[in-house]
Design a protein around this motif. Structure first.
Motif, PDB file in Angstrom:
ATOM      1  N   LEU A 451       0.823  -1.207   0.000  1.00  0.00           N
ATOM      2  CA  LEU A 451       0.000   0.000   0.000  1.00  0.00           C
ATOM      3  C   LEU A 451       0.862   1.264   0.000  1.00  0.00           C
ATOM      4  O   LEU A 451       0.522   2.261  -0.655  1.00  0.00           O
ATOM      5  N   LEU A 452       1.967   1.237   0.721  1.00  0.00           N
ATOM      6  CA  LEU A 452       2.865   2.397   0.737  1.00  0.00           C
ATOM      7  C   LEU A 452       3.462   2.655  -0.646  1.00  0.00           C
ATOM      8  O   LEU A 452       3.590   3.807  -1.074  1.00  0.00           O
ATOM      9  N   LYS A 453       3.808   1.589  -1.357  1.00  0.00           N
ATOM     10  CA  LYS A 453       4.340   1.748  -2.709  1.00  0.00           C
ATOM     11  C   LYS A 453       3.277   2.306  -3.655  1.00  0.00           C
ATOM     12  O   LYS A 453       3.572   3.146  -4.510  1.00  0.00           O
ATOM     13  N   LEU A 454       2.049   1.847  -3.502  1.00  0.00           N
ATOM     14  CA  LEU A 454       0.966   2.361  -4.327  1.00  0.00           C
ATOM     15  C   LEU A 454       0.724   3.838  -4.033  1.00  0.00           C
ATOM     16  O   LEU A 454       0.519   4.651  -4.944  1.00  0.00           O
ATOM     17  N   ARG A 455       0.751   4.186  -2.752  1.00  0.00           N
ATOM     18  CA  ARG A 455       0.579   5.592  -2.377  1.00  0.00           C
ATOM     19  C   ARG A 455       1.676   6.461  -2.990  1.00  0.00           C
ATOM     20  O   ARG A 455       1.409   7.545  -3.532  1.00  0.00           O
ATOM     21  N   ASP A 456       2.906   5.980  -2.928  1.00  0.00           N
ATOM     22  CA  ASP A 456       4.026   6.742  -3.477  1.00  0.00           C
ATOM     23  C   ASP A 456       3.923   6.893  -4.992  1.00  0.00           C
ATOM     24  O   ASP A 456       4.516   7.805  -5.574  1.00  0.00           O
ATOM     25  N   ALA A 457       3.168   5.962  -5.607  1.00  0.00           N
ATOM     26  CA  ALA A 457       2.955   6.047  -7.055  1.00  0.00           C
ATOM     27  C   ALA A 457       1.756   6.933  -7.405  1.00  0.00           C
ATOM     28  O   ALA A 457       1.381   7.032  -8.571  1.00  0.00           O
ATOM     29  N   GLY A 458       1.151   7.550  -6.381  1.00  0.00           N
ATOM     30  CA  GLY A 458       0.048   8.471  -6.621  1.00  0.00           C
ATOM     31  C   GLY A 458      -1.329   7.880  -6.474  1.00  0.00           C
ATOM     32  O   GLY A 458      -2.335   8.563  -6.714  1.00  0.00           O
ATOM     33  N   ILE A 459      -1.425   6.611  -6.069  1.00  0.00           N
ATOM     34  CA  ILE A 459      -2.727   5.985  -5.852  1.00  0.00           C
ATOM     35  C   ILE A 459      -3.298   6.472  -4.518  1.00  0.00           C
ATOM     36  O   ILE A 459      -2.586   6.585  -3.523  1.00  0.00           O
ATOM     37  N   SER A 460      -4.576   6.751  -4.497  1.00  0.00           N
ATOM     38  CA  SER A 460      -5.259   7.202  -3.273  1.00  0.00           C
ATOM     39  C   SER A 460      -6.000   6.023  -2.657  1.00  0.00           C
ATOM     40  O   SER A 460      -6.702   5.289  -3.368  1.00  0.00           O
ATOM     41  N   ILE A 461      -5.849   5.859  -1.355  1.00  0.00           N
ATOM     42  CA  ILE A 461      -6.376   4.670  -0.685  1.00  0.00           C
ATOM     43  C   ILE A 461      -7.240   5.063   0.506  1.00  0.00           C
ATOM     44  O   ILE A 461      -6.795   5.790   1.404  1.00  0.00           O
ATOM     45  N   LEU A 462      -8.472   4.591   0.506  1.00  0.00           N
ATOM     46  CA  LEU A 462      -9.386   4.752   1.639  1.00  0.00           C
ATOM     47  C   LEU A 462      -9.719   3.363   2.150  1.00  0.00           C
ATOM     48  O   LEU A 462     -10.229   2.530   1.395  1.00  0.00           O
ATOM     49  N   MET A 463      -9.406   3.093   3.401  1.00  0.00           N
ATOM     50  CA  MET A 463      -9.667   1.750   3.929  1.00  0.00           C
ATOM     51  C   MET A 463     -10.341   1.808   5.285  1.00  0.00           C
ATOM     52  O   MET A 463     -10.166   2.738   6.061  1.00  0.00           O
ATOM     53  N   ILE A 464     -11.133   0.786   5.518  1.00  0.00           N
ATOM     54  CA  ILE A 464     -11.723   0.541   6.827  1.00  0.00           C
ATOM     55  C   ILE A 464     -10.854  -0.500   7.511  1.00  0.00           C
ATOM     56  O   ILE A 464     -10.448  -1.485   6.888  1.00  0.00           O
ATOM     57  N   SER A 465     -10.562  -0.301   8.773  1.00  0.00           N
ATOM     58  CA  SER A 465      -9.768  -1.313   9.479  1.00  0.00           C
ATOM     59  C   SER A 465     -10.109  -1.324  10.961  1.00  0.00           C
ATOM     60  O   SER A 465     -10.248  -0.272  11.583  1.00  0.00           O
ATOM     61  N   HIS A 466     -10.229  -2.540  11.504  1.00  0.00           N
ATOM     62  CA  HIS A 466     -10.351  -2.717  12.941  1.00  0.00           C
ATOM     63  C   HIS A 466      -8.999  -2.967  13.570  1.00  0.00           C
ATOM     64  O   HIS A 466      -8.891  -3.014  14.801  1.00  0.00           O
ATOM     65  N   SER A 467      -7.980  -3.169  12.742  1.00  0.00           N
ATOM     66  CA  SER A 467      -6.620  -3.338  13.257  1.00  0.00           C
ATOM     67  C   SER A 467      -6.006  -1.957  13.450  1.00  0.00           C
ATOM     68  O   SER A 467      -5.491  -1.356  12.509  1.00  0.00           O
ATOM     69  N   LEU A 468      -6.070  -1.447  14.657  1.00  0.00           N
ATOM     70  CA  LEU A 468      -5.570  -0.107  14.926  1.00  0.00           C
ATOM     71  C   LEU A 468      -4.052  -0.046  14.804  1.00  0.00           C
ATOM     72  O   LEU A 468      -3.499   0.999  14.436  1.00  0.00           O
ATOM     73  N   GLU A 469      -3.386  -1.155  15.100  1.00  0.00           N
ATOM     74  CA  GLU A 469      -1.935  -1.202  14.937  1.00  0.00           C
ATOM     75  C   GLU A 469      -1.558  -1.032  13.471  1.00  0.00           C
ATOM     76  O   GLU A 469      -0.615  -0.309  13.137  1.00  0.00           O
TER      77      GLU A 469
END
Length: 536
Positions: A451-469
């Motif tokens: 996900l970090l690589k995708l973000r660095d490539a300009g992809i926008s990410i919205l996610m739901i997560s119960h894993s707070l860590e």
């Protein structure tokens, strides 16, 4: 008294050369709590299903499983959609008791007692299909508990629960064990509230048990570090070898005794001025006369950011994601994608050109006979090169799963394969509904790095997560969904350091001592040895 004994157990699925369970032996005494841990796909679910004969998969079985004759086994599956059989919650809670032949008065009494014990009165009249994934899991847990099993087997029961609900359920399991003497065997990746309460930890690797023993000694197993509670990870980083802390309280005591107060630099991510997805004054309800699930919600996702939505089960997070992704039609309000109205995207162009969605149930994505066939189907539909399949599969660590039928995947494996299928369509915006649900910490780390690589490539990410860590480690911004809308928000350090309940174990350990530390890595990186009396 021994209630369960497994001796030299091996199991292979049809037409497979490698056994899913390989020469496993262990025993469980009455009233013990055993936690089964290991990487996604290591054989945990298969082993648990073998313990209950009615759920045992087809294949070649060797070895022995001996259960004390009078023992009744209750089983809570990983996927609640496979366990529910009735239309509404009350009927679901009654179903198992009716099959036991109990009289109506006894059924009503048990259901009432169980509902009160778990605090799900608000769900009693709801239809199953209207529940969130976490709410369905709670109903399944209650239905099994109402039948009062002697041995309770749970396959990752907290993977779909929000952090507060997961901690509450861990406390309920502890009470059942402590007050009623229930024998509990649980496979779980979430361990903060349960690890220290277990009599034994069973570590599984490639179908075999690599360790079976006490929690205090389990933490020293090589390659097991990320499975440990945050307090234990902190102590291991400090090279502690005796009396490892396992709880938040023990972790705070260890921190205060051994290290001087410190401060972590707050990392602020500069968000792009470009908004790629936004909503204004958004409303949604499932039925005309029902209350609003989404109410006057405003939100904006920026180009090249990872934004995580947290919140309780049933708050409306998944519904919100579906509205933004064009899956559910909003009652009113505006949704724009790259500045264009959502309604202006015709004939599926929204999902071909802009948005990729990983649903809460990744099995819904698959329509072919193998993961590879599904990926090829998706790529060809987009007129893309199939050569990307192998590269994406390798990045996610699922090359060995490509020939597997999707329905044979474990919950964690399905998450990884589902994400692979979505990424192959090259979306500009990713909407991910609990992408690390049912994943072990190492697989979650792999997804986070992708996900970090995708973000660095300009992809926008919205996610739901119960894993707070996971959210604290890999997000640029965290927000909470509450009261039908997005509230709060800020960098992970700002968000979690100010929260008391929806926060990480590391943040709880460091509170008042190490400022701005909300992940284990931040906490460990900031620590300095506490000065001795001679030094001061």
């Amino acid at each position: 008294m021994e209630v369960l004994n497994v001796k030299n157990l091996s199991f292979s699925y049809p037409d497979t050369a490698k056994p899913a369970v390989n020469n496993v032996s262990f025993s469980v005494s009455t009233g013990e709590t055993i936690m089964l841990m290991g990487r996604s796909g290591c054989g945990k679910t298969t082993l648990l299903r073998l313990l209950k004969s009615e759920l045992a998969p087809l294949g070649t079985l060797e070895g022995e499983i001996n259960v004390r004759n009078s023992s009744r086994i209750g089983f809570v599956m990983q996927n609640p959609d496979l366990q529910t059989v009735c239309d509404d919650v009350y009927s679901e809670l009654c179903f198992g008791l009716e099959n036991m032949g109990l009289p109506s008065a006894e059924i009503n009494r048990r259901v009432g007692e169980t509902v009160c014990y778990f605090g799900i009165e608000r769900l009693l009249k709801r239809e199953i299909h209207t529940l969130s994934g976490g709410e369905k899991q709670l109903v399944c847990l209650c239905a099994v508990m109402a039948m009062r099993p002697d041995i309770l087997i749970l396959d990752e029961p907290m993977s779909r629960l929000d952090p507060v609900a997961a901690e509450s359920f861990a406390a309920v399991l502890a009470r059942l064990n402590r007050e009623l003497g229930a024998t509990v065997i649980i496979a779980e990746h979430f361990c903060e509230g349960l690890f220290h309460l277990c009599d034994n930890i069973a570590l599984m690797e490639d179908g075999s048990l690599s360790y079976f023993g006490t929690p205090k000694k389990a933490v020293f197993n090589k390659g097991f570090e990320k499975f440990c509670p945050a307090a234990a990870q902190l102590a291991l980083t400090a090279d502690m070898t005796d009396d490892i802390p396992l709880t938040v309280r023990e972790g705070r005591d260890f921190l205060i005794r051994n290290f001087s107060p410190a401060k972590v630099d707050r990392k602020e991510t500069l968000l792009s001025d470009e908004t790629v997805l936004e909503c204004r004054d958004l409303y949604f309800r499932y039925e005309r006369q029902s209350p609003d699930v989404i109410s006057a919600a405003d939100f904006a996702l920026h180009k090249g950011e990872i934004c995580t939505v947290t919140g309780s089960n049933g708050a409306g997070k998944t519904t919100f994601l579906k509205c933004l992704g064009g899956i559910l039609p909003a009652v009113s309000g505006k949704i724009k994608v790259f500045g264009k109205s959502l309604k202006s995207f015709k004939n599926g162009s929204l999902h071909r050109e802009c948005i990729g969605i990983l649903p809460q149930n990744p099995y819904d994505l698959f329509v072919k006979g193998s993961v590879k066939e599904d990926c090829e189907y998706a790529v060809r539909a987009m007129n893309y090169d199939t050569s990307d399949i192998d590269k994406t599969a390798k990045a996610l660590g699922i090359t060995h799963l490509m020939e597997t039928h999707p329905r044979d995947l474990s919950g964690g494996e399905a998450q990884l394969c589902g994400l692979c299928r979505v990424l192959l369509c090259k979306p500009k915006i990713l909407l991910l509904d609990e992408p690390v649900k049912a994943l072990d910490p190492y697989s979650a780390q792999r997804i986070g790095e992708v996900l970090l690589k995708l973000r660095d490539a300009g992809i926008s990410i919205l996610m739901i997560s119960h894993s707070l860590e996971f959210a604290a480690e890999y997000s640029d911004r965290c927000v909470m969904f509450f009261g039908g809308k997005i509230t709060g928000g800020g960098s992970p350090q700002e968000f979690f350091s100010h929260n008391r309940f929806f926060t990480t174990a590391a943040a709880r350990i460091s509170q008042g001592h190490t400022e701005n530390a909300v992940t284990v890595s931040q906490l460990c990186g900031a620590l300095k040895e506490k000065p001795t009396d001679e030094q001061t």
